[in-house]
Enzyme design. Structure first.
Site, PDB file in Angstrom:
ATOM      1  N   CYS A 139     -44.852  20.748  18.978  1.00  0.00           N
ATOM      2  CA  CYS A 139     -44.303  21.879  19.647  1.00  0.00           C
ATOM      3  C   CYS A 139     -44.507  23.518  18.936  1.00  0.00           C
ATOM      4  O   CYS A 139     -43.976  24.139  19.306  1.00  0.00           O
ATOM      5  CB  CYS A 139     -42.490  21.766  18.839  1.00  0.00           C
ATOM      6  SG  CYS A 139     -42.790  21.861  17.146  1.00  0.00           S
ATOM      7  N   CYS A 159     -49.832  23.001   1.726  1.00  0.00           N
ATOM      8  CA  CYS A 159     -48.260  23.798   1.340  1.00  0.00           C
ATOM      9  C   CYS A 159     -47.386  23.945   2.606  1.00  0.00           C
ATOM     10  O   CYS A 159     -47.993  24.514   3.055  1.00  0.00           O
ATOM     11  CB  CYS A 159     -48.812  25.219   0.642  1.00  0.00           C
ATOM     12  SG  CYS A 159     -47.124  25.792  -0.717  1.00  0.00           S
TER      13      CYS A 159
END
Length: 170
Positions: A139, A159
């Protein structure tokens, strides 16, 4: 002098300066437009802005669709240590296996590797230095950034924003 030379994200978190708030402020000052970058990224799942807003909680929308950053240490996924899978909160694509998660001390869920065909990367210069942004391969939702200061075996630190993911226990 780049922002990196002034203060690293880890140093900002350690000093309690609210690295995420600092990053957002600098990003806005430098004219970064995360929403445009997300929208321009090719994706197999394309929804209208209205559909994304309906599908996502407001905080997840800001991160996934506008490339925002959640406050450090605010996500319950940062302390998730069970076996299982971390998937995209936007489309459900599995992204990271829990066995690759580690405590980076930054306040965001961190992983040293991703699942096959789960992520894409794009260059991000919104903080005045070039970084590598990580997004969902399906997406194109913004997940976070990858850095080269992680543990073995990859040496990478993905991260991630916890609000951009959902956890499913094994």
């Amino acid at each position: 002098m780049s922002l990196h030379h002034l203060l690293t994200r880890r140093e900002a978190v350690a000093l309690g300066l609210g690295a995420a708030a600092l990053a957002v402020t600098v990003k806005l000052a430098l004219g970064g437009d995360g929403a445009a970058a997300v929208a321009a990224t090719p994706a197999s799942l394309k929804l209208s802005d209205a559909e994304w807003r309906k599908r996502l909680r407001p905080d997840a929308y800001r991160v996934l669709r506008q490339a925002d950053t959640e406050r450090p240490f605010s996500s319950p996924l940062n302390d998730e240590h069970r076996g299982g899978t971390f998937a995209c909160a936007g489309c459900g694509l599995p992204l990271y296996a829990s066995r690759t998660k580690f405590d980076s001390g930054t306040g965001w869920p961190s992983f040293y590797d991703h699942l096959p065909n789960a992520i894409g990367e794009r260059k991000d210069a919104t903080l005045g230095e070039e970084r590598t942004e990580v997004h969902c391969a399906r997406c194109a939702g913004h997940l976070g950034h990858v850095f080269d200061d992680g543990p073995k075996p990859t040496g990478l630190r993905y991260c991630m924003n916890g609000v951009a993911m959902r956890f499913t226990p094994a």
